[in-house]
Design an enzyme around this catalytic site. Structure first.
Site, short mmCIF file in Angstrom:
data_model
loop_
_atom_site.label_atom_id
_atom_site.label_comp_id
_atom_site.label_asym_id
_atom_site.label_seq_id
_atom_site.Cartn_x
_atom_site.Cartn_y
_atom_site.Cartn_z
N THR A 353 0.86 -1.18 0.00
CA THR A 353 0.00 0.00 0.00
C THR A 353 0.90 1.23 0.00
O THR A 353 1.73 1.40 0.89
CB THR A 353 -0.96 0.01 1.21
N ARG A 354 0.75 2.06 -1.01
CA ARG A 354 1.65 3.21 -1.17
C ARG A 354 1.17 4.43 -0.40
O ARG A 354 1.94 5.36 -0.18
CB ARG A 354 1.80 3.54 -2.66
#
Length: 477
Positions: A353-354
Site C-alpha cells: 500500500t503506497r
C-alpha cells in the site's frame, strides 16, 4: 418502437437535431452517413427506438456502438439525442439494484432519479484534491493492520480464480454498515446467481441501506456491460461531489471489462496489440480510476477498488501490471497462501500500500513493521525446518510467533475486528514468550474487542494495552 419513443424521435427531428442514415451494421457496430455535427460519446436515438453512443467521427460518417439487444437495420434514420452520454443519478438509488442503462432489477418499482451525470466525466484537477490520510476500516486484520487503505485511495485486488477476491471486497463493504459511507458494487458480466447471492447477503446483513448494485449479466449486450463501471462511477461521483457523501466503488472485475472492450474494439476495426488488446486499453482504465480521490472543498472521498484476475497467479501478466501501474497499491491474493489456510489469502510478500500508511498512528506503524519482519523470519524458519535439522530456540520461537500471527489474521467471511483490537492482539503475540498459552484464539479475540471498547479520553491505548497484557500474563516489552 413505442409511442413515447416515436414522439421523442419526431420531437428531436423537429428541433433540428443532426440526422443521418444507417449504411452498414456489423453486430453492434453501426456506420451512419451524415449526423453532422456531432462529438464522440454523444447519445444517438435510432428510428426504431434503439439508442447508441458515438465511437468515432469521420468527415462524412459516424461510427456508433448500439446499446440495444438488436442493432438497427440498414436504412434506419438516426438523430442526435444528447451531446453526451449521461447516467440517471440521485440519492434515491441507494438501496437499489440497477442495470447500466438505469433499469431497476430488484422488483422495488421504478427508479426516481432526480438528476443526471456524465458517464465519461473528467477527473477532478490536482488543485481540487486533498491529501489522503483517513483510514478506511475493513475489519480485516491482514488489511487494516498490514496493508491499510485510506479513503480516496485506489487499491487493486488481484488474484487467481477462487482465491477470495469478491469475498474480500464484500467484507469491506459490509464493514461500512452504520457508517457514513455509500458502497457501490459493480458486477460486470456476471452470472445472475452471483448477483442474487450478493444482494441476498447485503440484505441479510442490513448493508443494502447504504449500498447500490450496478449489475450486468453474461446475457447483456457487450456495450451495456462495457458501460457498467462508468455508470457506477458516475452514480458515485454525483453522491461524492454534489451531495457531499463518502463513496466506495468496487469494480468486479476489470479483467472481464477489458475482454469486453477488446472484442468491441476488434469488431470496430481497431488494431490489436499485446494479447490482442487495443492500444488504448490502459487509457480506458486509467481515465476511470483517476476519478477517485478526496476533494478539498468538502473533504469527502471517493475510493476505488478494481478487482483483477491474475490467471494462474501470474501478477506479471498484461492486465494485472496495467492496473498496478495505475493504482496506489494492491492486495495480492495468492493461491498458495489460500491452500495454506489463511483467510483472506493476502500475500505479505507481494501486497503493498503506497498511501495507506498515512492512516496509521505511530504505534500502529510500529506494530505493522514488526509483524512483517516476524512473518519474513517465519517463512525463512519454515524453509529451514524442512531440511530436518535440529532447530535452535530462536528458530522455534520464530515459528511459534509466525503461526500465532497467521491464526490471528485468519478470519472467516463476516468476521470483523476493530483496528484497535487487531493492534492489541498483534502487539500481544509479538511480546509473548514460548511459555504463554494462546491456544484459544477465539477467546483472545473476544477479549481484545472488549478491551478496545474501553479506550476513551480517560483510558489511553497504552493504559488499555497494559491491562490487556497483564490479563493474559504477558509482560510489556
Amino acid at each position: 418502437m413505442t409511442t413515447r419513443a416515436a414522439e421523442l424521435f419526431q420531437q428531436l427531428i423537429d428541433q433540428g437535431q443532426p440526422v443521418g442514415e444507417v449504411v452498414a451494421v456489423d453486430k453492434f457496430f453501426v456506420k451512419v452517413k451524415g449526423l453532422q455535427p456531432i462529438n464522440v460519446h454523444a447519445l444517438v436515438l435510432f428510428e426504431d427506438g434503439t439508442q447508441g453512443f458515438v465511437r468515432s467521427v469521420e468527415r462524412n460518417n459516424v461510427y456508433i456502438f448500439s446499446m440495444g439487444a438488436k442493432a438497427p437495420l440498414v436504412g434506419t434514420v438516426a438523430v442526435r439525442y444528447s451531446p453526451q452520454l449521461n447516467a440517471a443519478v440521485g440519492e434515491s438509488l441507494i438501496g437499489r439494484v440497477i442495470s447500466p442503462t438505469g433499469v431497476p432489477l430488484d422488483g422495488k418499482g421504478p427508479l426516481r432519479a432526480t438528476d443526471s451525470w456524465p458517464i465519461f466525466h473528467s477527473a477532478p484537477a490536482i488543485h481540487e484534491r486533498e491529501s489522503l490520510d483517513e483510514l478506511l476500516e475493513t475489519g480485516i486484520t491482514m488489511v487494516d493492520s498490514l496493508f491499510p487503505i485510506v479513503k480516496g485511495q485506489r487499491m487493486a485486488v488481484i488474484g487467481d480464480i477462487k482465491t477470495g477476491k469478491t469475498t474480500l471486497t464484500t467484507q469491506l463493504g459490509l464493514n461500512q454498515t452504520g457508517k457514513d459511507m455509500i458502497v457501490i458494487y459493480t458486477m460486470i458480466s456476471k452470472r445472475q446467481s452471483e448477483i442474487d447471492a450478493l444482494v441476498a447477503m447485503l440484505e441479510a446483513r442490513g448493508a443494502m441501506e447504504h449500498s447500490i448494485v450496478v449489475a450486468s449479466t453474461i446475457f447483456d449486450s457487450l456495450v451495456t456491460s462495457y458501460l457498467a463501471p462508468y455508470v457506477a462511477c458516475s452514480v458515485g461521483e454525483y453522491l461524492w461531489q454534489a451531495k457531499d457523501r463518502d463513496v466506495t466503488v468496487i469494480y468486479d472485475d476489470l479483467t472481464s471489462h477489458a475482454q469486453i472492450y477488446r472484442e468491441m474494439s476488434l469488431v470496430s476495426g481497431g488494431s490489436p496489440g499485446r494479447d490482442s488488446y487495443p492500444s488504448d486499453i490502459f487509457y480506458i482504465h486509467s481515465s476511470l480510476l483517476e476519478r477517485a480521490g478526496k476533494l478539498h472543498r468538502n473533504h469527502r472521498s471517493f475510493t476505488a477498488l478494481p478487482v483483477v484476475l491474475a490467471a494462474g497467479g501470474d501478477v506479471t501478466a498484461y492486465m494485472p501490471t496495467n492496473i498496478i501501474s495505475i493504482t496506489d497499491g494492491q492486495w495480492i491474493l495468492d493461491s498458495e497462501v489460500f491452500k495454506d489456510g489463511l483467510r483472506p489469502a493476502v500475500s505479505t510478500t507481494l501486497s503493498v500500500t503506497r498511501v495507506g500508511g498515512r492512516g496509521h498512528t505511530g504505534s500502529q506503524q510500529d506494530v505493522a513493521g514488526r509483524v512483517l519482519r516476524a512473518m519474513t523470519a517465519y517463512r525463512q524458519a519454515l524453509e529451514f525446518s524442512h531440511f530436518g535439522a535440529e532447530l535452535s530456540d530462536a528458530t522455534r520461537d520464530e515459528l511459534r510467533v509466525g503461526a500465532l500471527i497467521k491464526s490471528i489474521c485468519t478470519q472467516l467471511p463476516g468476521e470483523s475486528l476493530p483496528i484497535i483490537a487487531q493492534q492489541l492482539l498483534l502487539d500481544l503475540v509479538l511480546s509473548s514468550k514460548p511459555s504463554h498459552d494462546f491456544s484459544d484464539i477465539k477467546r483472545l479475540k473476544n477479549e481484545a474487542v472488549k478491551a478496545a471498547k474501553t479506550i476513551s479520553q480517560t483510558h489511553s491505548y497504552e493504559a488499555v494495552r497494559s491491562q490487556f497484557f497483564t490479563a493474559q500474563g504477558v509482560k510489556e516489552a
